[in-house]
Design a protein around this motif. Structure first.
Motif, mmCIF file in Angstrom:
data_model
loop_
_atom_site.group_PDB
_atom_site.id
_atom_site.type_symbol
_atom_site.label_atom_id
_atom_site.label_comp_id
_atom_site.label_asym_id
_atom_site.label_seq_id
_atom_site.Cartn_x
_atom_site.Cartn_y
_atom_site.Cartn_z
ATOM 1 N N GLY A 296 -1.269 12.103 -10.020
ATOM 2 C CA GLY A 296 -2.587 12.204 -10.632
ATOM 3 C C GLY A 296 -3.225 10.884 -10.979
ATOM 4 N N ALA A 297 -2.464 9.788 -10.912
ATOM 5 C CA ALA A 297 -3.022 8.481 -11.233
ATOM 6 C C ALA A 297 -3.841 7.958 -10.060
ATOM 7 N N PRO A 298 -4.773 7.028 -10.299
ATOM 8 C CA PRO A 298 -5.541 6.440 -9.200
ATOM 9 C C PRO A 298 -4.614 5.814 -8.165
ATOM 10 N N GLY A 299 -4.856 6.108 -6.901
ATOM 11 C CA GLY A 299 -4.010 5.588 -5.832
ATOM 12 C C GLY A 299 -2.924 6.538 -5.390
ATOM 13 N N HIS A 300 -2.657 7.597 -6.168
ATOM 14 C CA HIS A 300 -1.647 8.572 -5.768
ATOM 15 C C HIS A 300 -2.253 9.587 -4.807
ATOM 16 N N ASP A 301 -1.488 9.934 -3.767
ATOM 17 C CA ASP A 301 -1.932 10.935 -2.799
ATOM 18 C C ASP A 301 -0.723 11.775 -2.408
ATOM 19 N N PRO A 302 -0.635 13.021 -2.870
ATOM 20 C CA PRO A 302 0.544 13.855 -2.592
ATOM 21 C C PRO A 302 0.688 14.232 -1.120
ATOM 22 N N ALA A 303 -0.339 13.949 -0.302
ATOM 23 C CA ALA A 303 -0.255 14.290 1.123
ATOM 24 C C ALA A 303 0.532 13.256 1.915
ATOM 25 N N VAL A 304 0.862 12.115 1.308
ATOM 26 C CA VAL A 304 1.531 11.029 2.032
ATOM 27 C C VAL A 304 3.043 11.231 1.995
ATOM 28 N N THR A 305 3.636 11.413 3.156
ATOM 29 C CA THR A 305 5.085 11.544 3.295
ATOM 30 C C THR A 305 5.514 10.843 4.578
ATOM 31 N N VAL A 317 8.147 -8.287 5.051
ATOM 32 C CA VAL A 317 7.513 -6.979 4.893
ATOM 33 C C VAL A 317 8.392 -6.130 3.982
ATOM 34 N N MET A 318 7.787 -5.163 3.330
ATOM 35 C CA MET A 318 8.526 -4.174 2.556
ATOM 36 C C MET A 318 8.328 -2.814 3.209
ATOM 37 N N ALA A 319 9.440 -2.149 3.510
ATOM 38 C CA ALA A 319 9.394 -0.809 4.107
ATOM 39 C C ALA A 319 10.056 0.157 3.147
ATOM 40 N N MET A 320 9.495 1.357 3.068
ATOM 41 C CA MET A 320 10.022 2.342 2.124
ATOM 42 C C MET A 320 9.787 3.734 2.666
ATOM 43 N N TRP A 321 10.501 4.690 2.101
ATOM 44 C CA TRP A 321 10.254 6.098 2.411
ATOM 45 C C TRP A 321 9.438 6.680 1.262
ATOM 46 N N VAL A 322 8.328 7.349 1.606
ATOM 47 C CA VAL A 322 7.441 7.940 0.608
ATOM 48 C C VAL A 322 7.460 9.445 0.786
ATOM 49 N N GLU A 323 7.558 10.156 -0.312
ATOM 50 C CA GLU A 323 7.537 11.623 -0.261
ATOM 51 C C GLU A 323 6.632 12.137 -1.371
ATOM 52 N N ASP A 324 5.700 13.010 -1.006
ATOM 53 C CA ASP A 324 4.713 13.519 -1.965
ATOM 54 C C ASP A 324 3.953 12.385 -2.640
ATOM 55 N N GLY A 325 3.740 11.284 -1.887
ATOM 56 C CA GLY A 325 2.948 10.188 -2.407
ATOM 57 C C GLY A 325 3.691 9.204 -3.283
ATOM 58 N N ARG A 326 5.020 9.339 -3.407
ATOM 59 C CA ARG A 326 5.792 8.420 -4.250
ATOM 60 C C ARG A 326 6.996 7.883 -3.487
#
Length: 368
Positions: A296-305, A317-326
């Protein structure tokens, strides 16, 4: 085709395929958290959203093999792309093979799928390519113009049928000079589904897929199996400036980039990292996305996985796994299995890994 899916709850010992395309064994269901989707705990401690998992026990894989063999036989017997039954059989074959690619454990089956997914599909593609008229191929100097007109027609054709379509992505076959088609998304988060349209064939997916890669394969198969027709009147002769202006507006609906934030698409280090991780399931990232903020904070998007890469200092570079926007689990922990896979790919490509955070992978390419 209804591939084997979860019934809502998985049992310890079940084998499942998660949204990242990795097969794992279930340890159990995670305790339910308020306002959180049901999650599966895998044997390596990774938590997966149950709604994104597909059951992959022996009987499920066996059923998929039977379906793929049966549909392949139907396609061979009467290869007529104009028959609805043939189209349905092709869709079932593609769905079964896509499922098997993720769920198979038998070495011979995995090797056969890796070689070409299905000899039937290869044969059909080769047959159709040989029989497709070559007169429609544009002259080299017109390729850019042709691609522009095809894209404008395809995106507008989709939006005429589905005004909520967005996140369009071209599907480019190896060695091809123009896209074979485009995929698009409708819905967000757990409700996201992916459709496709083949270039100039007016052929679209009648049922939306759960994952974009499924839609990409369907679009590629349709482009190989169905000869492209002429562009509709109004697109073949419309001034290019008008089409470019229209496309800018259409693309604005899809201002998401696979694997990184739109502002980093021209970053050389990020581009190199995405090439190393090319076989990964990339996130579709909007402008201003921030995987470190709360829901719910600015910049959060739950569609990003999926896999997300950003530039870091000194050419890293920084690489990460994102699920539900986090980029962390609901409990604040790292996505260990996905990060382990990212590290492995960087190491195999000769990149230097930087020790530090357990929640992201920081790396630098050779010679950088």
């Amino acid at each position: 085709m209804d591939t084997p899916t979860h019934p809502g709850v998985f049992q310890p010992g079940d084998r499942v395929v998660g949204a990242d395309g990795v097969a794992r064994t279930v340890r159990g269901m995670a305790p339910r958290r308020p306002h959180e989707p049901a999650r599966v705990v895998a044997e390596d401690g990774v938590e997966l959203i149950a709604a994104h998992c597909r059951r992959a026990n022996r009987e499920d894989v066996t059923a998929a093999r039977i379906i793929s063999d049966y549909t392949a036989a139907l396609i061979r017997e009467d290869p007529d792309p104009n028959r609805p039954q043939w189209k349905a059989a092709l869709a079932d074959l593609d769905a079964a093979m896509a499922y098997r690619e993720a769920a198979e454990t038998h070495p011979a089956s995995r090797a056969a799928i890796a070689e070409g997914r299905s000899s039937t599909v290869q044969d059909l593609a080769g047959l159709t390519v040989r029989s497709t008229p070559g007169a429609d191929t544009p002259a080299p100097e017109n390729l850019e113009e042709t691609a522009l007109r095809e894209e404008a027609w395809a995106l507008l054709a989709v939006l005429t049928e589905d005004s909520h379509a967005h996140a369009f992505q071209p599907v480019q076959q190896a060695g091809a000079e123009r896209p074979a088609g485009w995929t698009y998304r409708t819905g967000y988060g757990a409700n996201a589904r992916y459709g496709w349209i083949a270039a100039r064939s007016a052929r679209r997916g009648e049922a939306h897929a759960e994952y974009r890669w499924q839609a990409e394969r369907a679009a590629t198969g349709a482009a190989a199996l169905v000869a492209a027709g002429p562009l509709p009147e109004g697109f073949a002769d419309r001034p290019l400036d008008e089409l470019r202006s229209a496309l800018d507006g259409l693309r604005d609906r899809a201002a998401r980039v696979r694997g990184t934030e739109p502002r980093y698409v021209l970053d050389q280090e990020v581009a190199a990292a995405l090439q190393v991780l090319a076989a990964s399931s990339f996130a579709e990232v909007p402008p201003g996305f921030n995987p470190g903020v709360g829901q719910g904070a600015p910049g959060h998007d739950p569609a990003v996985t999926g896999v997300f890469v950003v530039p870091a200092s000194n050419g890293h570079v920084m690489a990460m796994w994102v699920e539900d926007g986090r980029y962390v689990t609901a409990a604040g922990g790292p996505f260990k299995a996905q990060l382990r896979e990212i590290r492995r790919k960087f190491e195999e490509a000769g990149w230097t890994l930087v020790p530090g955070s357990v929640r992201v992978v920081t790396a630098r390419r050779p010679g950088a």
